[in-house]
Design a protein around this motif. Sequence first.
Motif, PDB file in Angstrom:
ATOM      1  N   THR A 226       0.833  -1.205   0.000  1.00 20.23           N
ATOM      2  CA  THR A 226       0.000   0.000   0.000  1.00 20.23           C
ATOM      3  C   THR A 226       0.861   1.246   0.000  1.00 20.23           C
ATOM      4  O   THR A 226       0.590   2.192  -0.746  1.00 20.23           O
ATOM      5  CB  THR A 226      -0.940   0.007   1.212  1.00 20.23           C
ATOM      6  N   SER A 227       1.909   1.250   0.806  1.00 18.45           N
ATOM      7  CA  SER A 227       2.766   2.432   0.872  1.00 18.45           C
ATOM      8  C   SER A 227       3.452   2.700  -0.462  1.00 18.45           C
ATOM      9  O   SER A 227       3.756   3.841  -0.793  1.00 18.45           O
ATOM     10  CB  SER A 227       3.802   2.292   1.988  1.00 18.45           C
TER      11      SER A 227
ATOM     12  N   VAL B 179       0.408   4.174  -2.997  1.00 20.75           N
ATOM     13  CA  VAL B 179      -0.352   5.378  -2.659  1.00 20.75           C
ATOM     14  C   VAL B 179       0.280   6.608  -3.305  1.00 20.75           C
ATOM     15  O   VAL B 179       1.483   6.827  -3.187  1.00 20.75           O
ATOM     16  CB  VAL B 179      -0.402   5.554  -1.127  1.00 20.75           C
TER      17      VAL B 179
ATOM     18  N   LEU C 226      -1.599  11.613  -0.509  1.00 23.41           N
ATOM     19  CA  LEU C 226      -2.870  10.967  -0.174  1.00 23.41           C
ATOM     20  C   LEU C 226      -2.697   9.828   0.839  1.00 23.41           C
ATOM     21  O   LEU C 226      -3.596   9.008   0.994  1.00 23.41           O
ATOM     22  CB  LEU C 226      -3.530  10.422  -1.437  1.00 23.41           C
ATOM     23  N   GLU C 227      -1.572   9.789   1.503  1.00 20.09           N
ATOM     24  CA  GLU C 227      -1.275   8.684   2.403  1.00 20.09           C
ATOM     25  C   GLU C 227      -2.304   8.544   3.516  1.00 20.09           C
ATOM     26  O   GLU C 227      -2.843   7.462   3.742  1.00 20.09           O
ATOM     27  CB  GLU C 227       0.129   8.839   3.012  1.00 20.09           C
TER      28      GLU C 227
ATOM     29  N   THR D 112      -5.347   9.751   3.786  1.00 17.18           N
ATOM     30  CA  THR D 112      -6.677   9.435   3.262  1.00 17.18           C
ATOM     31  C   THR D 112      -6.762   7.961   2.885  1.00 17.18           C
ATOM     32  O   THR D 112      -7.747   7.281   3.204  1.00 17.18           O
ATOM     33  CB  THR D 112      -6.986  10.302   2.016  1.00 17.18           C
ATOM     34  N   THR D 113      -5.741   7.463   2.221  1.00 13.41           N
ATOM     35  CA  THR D 113      -5.735   6.061   1.807  1.00 13.41           C
ATOM     36  C   THR D 113      -5.753   5.134   3.008  1.00 13.41           C
ATOM     37  O   THR D 113      -6.519   4.164   3.041  1.00 13.41           O
ATOM     38  CB  THR D 113      -4.499   5.772   0.930  1.00 13.41           C
ATOM     39  N   TYR D 114      -4.927   5.415   4.009  1.00 16.63           N
ATOM     40  CA  TYR D 114      -4.900   4.544   5.180  1.00 16.63           C
ATOM     41  C   TYR D 114      -6.201   4.628   5.970  1.00 16.63           C
ATOM     42  O   TYR D 114      -6.663   3.631   6.527  1.00 16.63           O
ATOM     43  CB  TYR D 114      -3.679   4.838   6.062  1.00 16.63           C
TER      44      TYR D 114
ATOM     45  N   LEU E 284      -9.159   5.116   4.590  1.00 17.46           N
ATOM     46  CA  LEU E 284     -10.080   4.289   3.804  1.00 17.46           C
ATOM     47  C   LEU E 284      -9.811   2.797   4.014  1.00 17.46           C
ATOM     48  O   LEU E 284     -10.737   2.003   4.170  1.00 17.46           O
ATOM     49  CB  LEU E 284      -9.960   4.627   2.317  1.00 17.46           C
ATOM     50  N   LEU E 285      -8.544   2.423   4.024  1.00 19.22           N
ATOM     51  CA  LEU E 285      -8.203   1.019   4.248  1.00 19.22           C
ATOM     52  C   LEU E 285      -8.642   0.550   5.625  1.00 19.22           C
ATOM     53  O   LEU E 285      -9.146  -0.570   5.770  1.00 19.22           O
ATOM     54  CB  LEU E 285      -6.704   0.796   4.065  1.00 19.22           C
TER      55      LEU E 285
END
Length: 186
Positions: A78-79, A82, A86-87, A89-91, A93-94
């Motif tokens: 994931t890192s 991404v 947007l780190e 926000t992505t984490y 969401l995850l």
Amino acid sequence: TGWVGIVIFQSFMSGWTFRKLFWVTTILQVVASAFDLLIIERYNIGWGIDDKTFYMFGDAVIGPAVMMFAFMPAVVLTSKLVPKGLESTTYALLAGFQNFGGVVSSQIGIYATQYAKIETDAPCNFDNLTALVAVCHCLLPLLAVPLTFILIPDKLMTDTILVDDEGSEVSGKADAEEDKEAGKSN
């Protein structure tokens, strides 16, 4: 046992490919669940091994370490995927999807238990428990393995996965170095 998973992962598995890690963690989950099946069918008693000792190899004890094996490469992947900026926000969401998946899997487990007519209140009925554990803990995880050829890159965890239009890494070491450079120039 989660910390044991982290130590083993860091010592032995951090140089593996994402796919190989997924396959190994899936097989370890299935093997741990197979120990549970042997306990349910009472084979361990026939072999002279008491429940407490055999339980140590089952899903309840081995599972958290295996989950850590599966979690670590997922975070690394994931890192690397991404987009910069947007780190968080992505984490977020995850984390939301992970919580949602946990709730959905619990509900499906409740319905599967009811469908299998397993009763934990008197009078108890565990007639279909072996089949339920075999399907839900052994067969279904193995069905995800073929999807790895489509969904998971066959790259080392240390490899670059994405590059931008100029040919530089999108995330990973290059971004960290760029951030350091930007910090020095400010």
